[in-house]
Design an enzyme around this catalytic site. Structure first.
Site, PDB file in Angstrom:
ATOM      1  CD  GLU A   1      45.758  -9.992  -1.541  1.00 30.77           C
ATOM      2  OE1 GLU A   1      46.604 -10.644  -2.186  1.00 30.77           O
ATOM      3  OE2 GLU A   1      45.078 -10.490  -0.617  1.00 30.77           O
TER       4      GLU A   1
ATOM      5  NE  ARG B   1      43.742 -12.454  -2.153  1.00 28.50           N
ATOM      6  CZ  ARG B   1      43.700 -13.663  -1.613  1.00 28.50           C
ATOM      7  NH1 ARG B   1      43.164 -14.677  -2.268  1.00 28.50           N
ATOM      8  NH2 ARG B   1      44.201 -13.885  -0.413  1.00 28.50           N
TER       9      ARG B   1
ATOM     10  CE  LYS C   1      58.947 -20.955  -3.230  1.00 23.80           C
ATOM     11  NZ  LYS C   1      58.210 -19.681  -3.196  1.00 23.80           N
TER      12      LYS C   1
END
Length: 589
Positions: free
Chosen positions: A335, A363, A247
């Site tokens: 979640e 969610r 990344k």
């Protein structure tokens, strides 16, 4: 900036005119182009830099947009946008009336599915592949790119579980960089690390799920990527390619500090140094008030635990994870698990603070109802980024929480007007409640410099009278009440305007409301949430039961999705700016 190759490319058809040997040069140009724009316009940097080679290889090998391509979450789709007709528009990325910072179905035929929340890509791409089969189109390719943090989420596993028993023409590309926004966590991360090291157990988890697995390979090696994608393109059925990337690849600081450079703000495009912020003293961010307050409370209350689904930095639970690591938990992009984990802890006498961005709590809606509220477990939900959040746009605005939470039995819903109110409700909640509570607060800074004041208890369901008036009562909820205070203080009609910080949308302070109904001809409610079912709706419903004869005006967000832009621009669009409220006051006074 000399863009010898990128200047000639507007669509993948242009890309395919290049020779394979020229693609490495193109990848350098594409990286430079992304860095150049994001340095001044801001946005998500590290994720897109990490998939430059992959982006080029996918559009070179496959026939997009006829072949379907989905980027999970979409943080990493900047290169994709630039190569698919939006190069000239990229400077408008995440700005009002500009292109979205995420893939968006209505924006381009190359954006095959709107993403912004994680872990949806496998289910969506499988749905497309199954549709192709039903239509008899057996040659169409279907590709989903998903990161190692996102693939650990429950929905991704649901998709993999189904994919493995089909013969759908699907290629999953696992982009493994060991980080989402914060570093990846969990047993799957450990397994993938072992795969990279070559010390994993003999059975491969993806092969066990009946996927044709290949890799891991270097995701920055363009010739190798092209060769492997060509090979996989010729195969049928469900396949998974495991690639290893970095990344922030290509910008030293972004590689070394991946958390900060996920979305770094403005920076020097040559050195990578972050632009120095204004050094003048400012009030704290609400997230930091939460983070420091939970540490202070937890040091005096051994029952307190903190939970966040993959957002320790964004929520500032990182402070507790540093000081009390055995009692603060990052559970990954999960979640639903976070909410029910908190419920399980609450049954055993712990006091769980479950910190979730408002948009992400959507969610886990069933878990809030079924596992927490139905069982009346005193979980404390801290909903960060409530209200309009700015340039991240409609996938991230936290504008539905008041409406979707206040209809749930047993659940208390509170919104602090400032940092001291946030601290005090956190203190009150950990002292012991008979019900679960949701505490919603916005992105950004509060208004109080001297915010670390002694705690005091908040009476549940009690609003605050900030100013009495004669004709008009302004009822506000949360941080937006500070804007209302300023409007009143500067109004020529200030003596006739009352202001009430309602604090609780559930339970409402009915005693105070009864007094307001008796003394004011006009009520104005103000909230940074949707009008349908929200705070103003709650006031109107109660006023109807009391047969209130006055007029009620609701300021909030209309029944539409709000695009990206600065908070100020979005408040203008929604009619929540000071001018709109002042104009209405002038018409009735």
């Amino acid at each position: 900036m000399n863009l010898k190759f990128l200047d000639k490319i507007n669509f993948p058809t242009d890309l395919k005119q290049l020779k394979k040997g020229q693609l490495s040069s193109l990848s350098k140009e594409l990286r430079s182009f992304i860095i150049d724009i994001v340095a001044t316009k801001e946005g998500h940097l590290g994720a897109s830099l990490g998939v430059v080679e992959l982006t080029i290889a996918l559009h070179y090998v496959f026939d997009t947009p006829n072949d379907k391509l989905i980027w999970d979450v979409g943080h990493q789709a900047y290169g994709h946008k630039i190569l698919t007709g939006r190069k000239e528009l990229f400077k408008t990325n995440r700005q009002l009336n500009g292109i979205s910072g995420f893939p968006k179905l209505s924006e381009s035929e190359y954006d095959d599915f709107g993403t912004g929340h994680s872990s949806t890509s496998i289910s969506a791409i499988l749905g497309m592949a199954m549709a192709s089969q039903l239509k008899g189109d057996l040659n169409k390719q279907h590709i989903a790119v998903i990161g190692d943090a996102s693939i650990a989420s429950g929905m991704a596993f649901e998709g993999l579980n189904h994919l493995g028993v089909t013969n759908a023409n699907v290629l999953i590309i696992l982009n493994d960089n060991a980080i989402g926004i914060d570093p990846s966590v969990g047993a799957l991360k450990k397994y993938l690390t072992n795969v990279k090291k070559g010390v994993a157990k003999d059975e491969n988890i993806f092969e066990c799920l009946n996927l044709n697995y290949s890799g891991p390979i270097d995701g920055h090696n363009l010739p190798l990527l092209l060769e492997e994608l060509e090979r996989l393109k010729a195969l049928n059925g469900p396949r998974l390619l495991h690639i290893i990337t970095t990344k922030g690849k290509g910008l030293k600081q972004a590689e070394e500090n991946q958390v900060v450079y996920h979305a770094p703000g403005k920076f020097d495009k040559k050195t990578g140094e972050l632009q120095k912020k204004n050094q003048s003293k400012e009030p704290p961010k609400y997230q930091d008030v939460f983070g420091h307050t939970i540490v202070a409370l937890a040091k005096n209350n051994a029952k307190i635990v903190g939970i966040t689904p993959a957002m320790p930095t964004g929520s500032s639970l990182k402070y507790m994870m540093k000081e009390l690591p055995e009692r603060a938990f990052d559970v990954g992009i999960a979640e639903q698990h976070a909410v029910t984990l908190a419920a399980g802890m609450a049954t055993q006498g712990l006091i769980p603070f479950c910190n979730v961005y408002s948009t992400f709590l959507q969610r886990a809606y069933d878990q809030v109802i079924h596992d927490v509220a139905l069982q009346n477990l005193p979980v404390i939900f801290c909903l960060d980024r409530s209200g309009l959040v700015g340039q991240d746009g409609p996938t991230h605005h936290g504008v539905f929480d008041l409406a979707y939470l206040r209809c749930i039995p047993n659940l208390i819903v509170f919104s602090p007007m400032d940092e001291i109110e946030l601290r005090n409700i956190m203190f009150t909640a950990q002292e012991g409640l008979k019900h679960p509570i949701a505490i919603r607060y916005p992105r950004g800074r509060g208004v109080t410099f001297d915010w670390q004041q002694p705690f005091s208890k908040v009476k549940i369901g009690q609003a605050r009278t900030l100013k009495k008036g004669g004709k008009v009562a302004l009822l506000s909820l949360g941080h937006i009440g500070n804007q209302i205070q300023k409007i009143i203080s500067e109004s020529k009609h200030r003596e006739t305007i009352g202001h009430y910080d309602m604090r609780f949308v559930k339970p409402l302070d009915k005693s105070l409301l009864d007094t307001i109904f008796e003394n004011y001809e006009h009520l104005i409610t103000v909230e940074d949430g949707c009008k349908l079912g929200g705070f103003g709706s709650a006031i109107t419903e109660y006023a109807n039961t009391k047969n209130y004869k006055g007029h009620i005006k609701v300021f909030g967000i209309d029944d539409t999705f709000i695009d990206q832009g600065t908070i100020e621009e979005l408040y203008d669009i929604c009619g929540l700016n000071s001018q709109a409220i002042i104009k209405y006051l002038d018409t009735i006074l």
